[in-house]
Each structure stands twice: as structure tokens, then as C-alpha cells.
Design an enzyme around this catalytic site. Structure first.
Site, PDB file in Angstrom:
ATOM      1  N   HIS A  42      31.133 -60.817 -16.061  1.00  0.00           N
ATOM      2  CA  HIS A  42      31.496 -59.401 -16.165  1.00  0.00           C
ATOM      3  C   HIS A  42      31.039 -58.714 -14.883  1.00  0.00           C
ATOM      4  O   HIS A  42      29.881 -58.848 -14.476  1.00  0.00           O
ATOM      5  CB  HIS A  42      30.819 -58.772 -17.381  1.00  0.00           C
ATOM      6  CG  HIS A  42      31.478 -57.508 -17.844  1.00  0.00           C
ATOM      7  ND1 HIS A  42      31.614 -56.396 -17.024  1.00  0.00           N
ATOM      8  CD2 HIS A  42      32.032 -57.167 -19.043  1.00  0.00           C
ATOM      9  CE1 HIS A  42      32.228 -55.436 -17.700  1.00  0.00           C
ATOM     10  NE2 HIS A  42      32.495 -55.880 -18.926  1.00  0.00           N
ATOM     11  N   HIS A  43      31.951 -57.973 -14.264  1.00  0.00           N
ATOM     12  CA  HIS A  43      31.643 -57.335 -12.977  1.00  0.00           C
ATOM     13  C   HIS A  43      30.562 -56.264 -13.118  1.00  0.00           C
ATOM     14  O   HIS A  43      29.919 -55.892 -12.128  1.00  0.00           O
ATOM     15  CB  HIS A  43      32.914 -56.717 -12.392  1.00  0.00           C
ATOM     16  CG  HIS A  43      32.919 -56.625 -10.899  1.00  0.00           C
ATOM     17  ND1 HIS A  43      31.777 -56.755 -10.136  1.00  0.00           N
ATOM     18  CD2 HIS A  43      33.935 -56.422 -10.010  1.00  0.00           C
ATOM     19  CE1 HIS A  43      32.081 -56.612  -8.866  1.00  0.00           C
ATOM     20  NE2 HIS A  43      33.385 -56.419  -8.761  1.00  0.00           N
ATOM     21  N   ALA A  44      30.335 -55.783 -14.325  1.00  0.00           N
ATOM     22  CA  ALA A  44      29.268 -54.804 -14.536  1.00  0.00           C
ATOM     23  C   ALA A  44      27.903 -55.398 -14.219  1.00  0.00           C
ATOM     24  O   ALA A  44      26.965 -54.676 -13.873  1.00  0.00           O
ATOM     25  CB  ALA A  44      29.291 -54.293 -15.976  1.00  0.00           C
ATOM     26  N   CYS A  53      36.111 -54.750 -16.147  1.00  0.00           N
ATOM     27  CA  CYS A  53      36.530 -55.831 -15.255  1.00  0.00           C
ATOM     28  C   CYS A  53      35.677 -57.082 -15.432  1.00  0.00           C
ATOM     29  O   CYS A  53      34.455 -57.036 -15.274  1.00  0.00           O
ATOM     30  CB  CYS A  53      36.445 -55.337 -13.812  1.00  0.00           C
ATOM     31  SG  CYS A  53      36.864 -56.564 -12.578  1.00  0.00           S
ATOM     32  N   ARG A  64      21.190 -50.968 -10.386  1.00  0.00           N
ATOM     33  CA  ARG A  64      22.581 -51.352 -10.591  1.00  0.00           C
ATOM     34  C   ARG A  64      23.337 -50.344 -11.467  1.00  0.00           C
ATOM     35  O   ARG A  64      24.532 -50.525 -11.757  1.00  0.00           O
ATOM     36  CB  ARG A  64      22.648 -52.750 -11.214  1.00  0.00           C
ATOM     37  CG  ARG A  64      24.049 -53.308 -11.187  1.00  0.00           C
ATOM     38  CD  ARG A  64      24.154 -54.780 -11.529  1.00  0.00           C
ATOM     39  NE  ARG A  64      25.559 -55.150 -11.500  1.00  0.00           N
ATOM     40  CZ  ARG A  64      26.232 -55.451 -10.413  1.00  0.00           C
ATOM     41  NH1 ARG A  64      25.617 -55.464  -9.234  1.00  0.00           N
ATOM     42  NH2 ARG A  64      27.519 -55.752 -10.458  1.00  0.00           N
TER      43      ARG A  64
END
Length: 219
Positions: A189-191, A26, A13
Site C-alpha cells: 500500500h502506497h500509504a 493506491c 509520514r
């Protein structure tokens, strides 16, 4: 509780994590209605409170998936907890404030429910923000807004964009076409979490609501 470090350089990821953590910071939220018709009927028969039942369901899904347990530790290292405990809000009508109380998660619903009742008995009437001390690092937040059946909910967390743990919010359950639903919001959290992961949370919450006979009396 063990905190497992993530080797970012060998993490599949990595490009997504770095992009949404550094380039396009984001977070996003997703809200969906979970049907609880039969579950609510059953727990009322057994005189079981709904709020801790919902908290247990959320905590179960969180502990079933690593992406919901990823965060930075106090040293700034990225990793994930073996398990996490819910920290949930309790409203004080007397002064219109709330407390945040944590209860250790247990796979056994009955044991978790008993521990919840003990915590509410000991700390529920103490009008402090965090009446129960020694909250561990491996907690996540659950809140309830039981006065409105919202269709969307979003929290604006103002920090450096490094708060990675999901936040969960429940609304007022409502009746529609002879079925009962409750709105549930997950903010991530989009991370760490994509739409797939947020959707999986919603879908597994629904599965737990339908399969309550498998876990409601689990000792």
C-alpha cells in the site's frame, strides 16, 4: 505479540499516509528476478526444501523493517507489530485447491525449518482453506505460483483500501545464462511503502540469497 500504536499527528509520514489512504487510494506491485544459483545448489546438497527457505528469507526481510509490519488492529488503530509470521499457500493437486498455513517466525533458520516441517506434516494434507487454527493477527501472506515464470503479478484487493500489510508471490524459477533466477512480487500500500521500501525488499532478498552461508545453518 506486542502491537505498537503510531501517533499519526507526530509521524513524519503523516501527509503521505493520509494522501494515499484517503485522497488517492493506491496500492502497487513490483516484480524482480532474484538469483538463487548457489543457494539452490547448496540446499539440494543438504536435502533442504526450497519453499520454506524462500519463506524464511521473505519473513526475515519483513521483520527487519517496520514499514512491512504496519497495519490497523481490530479496533481500527494504526500501529506495527514487533514481529510477524508468514502465512503461506500449499497446493492440493487432488482437487486443485490450496490451503493457507502459518508458521511462527524464528530468526534461526533451522528452527523455523523444523517448525515448518511439523506444520506441513500436521496440516499439509487437510484440504481446508485454513487447516491450522488460531492464526494470530500478526501474519502476512506468501503464495507460490510454481507453474509459470511470470514477469509481473498484481492482486486486486477489493476493500476500503485499508489493507496495509504487504503480500508476496513467488513464481517458477528458471535458468538464464547458466544462472538460476526466481521471480518475486511484492504488493504494498502506497500509504505505507514507497518505491524505496519495495526496492529495499528486493535488494535484501538478493543479499540473503548470496549470503546463505551466514544463516542457512544458523541454530
Amino acid at each position: 505479540m506486542n502491537f505498537n500504536l503510531i501517533d499519526i499527528n507526530h509521524w513524519s509520514r503523516k501527509p503521505y499516509f493520509e494522501h494515499y489512504l484517503n485522497n488517492v487510494k493506491c496500492t502497487y506491485s513490483m516484480t524482480a528476478n532474484i538469483e538463487i544459483t548457489d543457494l539452490l545448489y547448496e540446499i539440494k546438497l543438504k536435502n533442504i526444501k526450497f519453499y520454506p527457505t524462500l519463506i524464511y528469507m521473505i519473513a526475515t526481510v519483513v521483520n527487519n523493517h517496520k514499514e512491512f509490519r504496519i497495519c490497523f488492529d481490530h479496533k481500527g488503530s494504526l500501529g506495527y507489530w514487533d514481529s510477524m509470521n508468514p502465512s503461506y499457500t500449499i497446493f492440493h493437486k487432488e482437487n486443485e485447491t490450496f490451503s493457507s498455513i502459518w508458521t511462527e517466525y524464528n530468526k534461526s533458520f533451522l528452527r523455523f525449518y523444523s517448525d515448518y516441517l511439523d506444520d506441513i506434516k500436521n496440516y499439509g494434507n487437510i484440504m481446508k482453506f485454513t487447516p491450522k487454527s488460531n492464526e494470530p493477527d500478526n501474519t502476512f501472506s506468501v503464495s507460490s505460483i510454481p507453474w509459470v515464470s511470470f514477469t509481473g503479478f498484481n492482486l486486486n484487493v477489493y476493500n476500503e483500501g485499508t489493507y496495509l500489510i504487504p503480500i508476496f508471490t513467488a513464481g517458477k524459477y528458471f535458468k538464464q545464462e547458466n544462472k538460476i533466477f526466481i521471480p518475486i512480487s511484492i504488493q504494498v500500500h502506497h500509504a505505507i511503502c514507497d518505491g524505496y521500501h519495495a526496492s529495499r525488499f528486493i535488494n535484501e532478498m538478493q543479499e540473503l540469497a548470496f549470503s546463505f552461508q551466514e544463516w542457512l545453518e544458523n541454530k
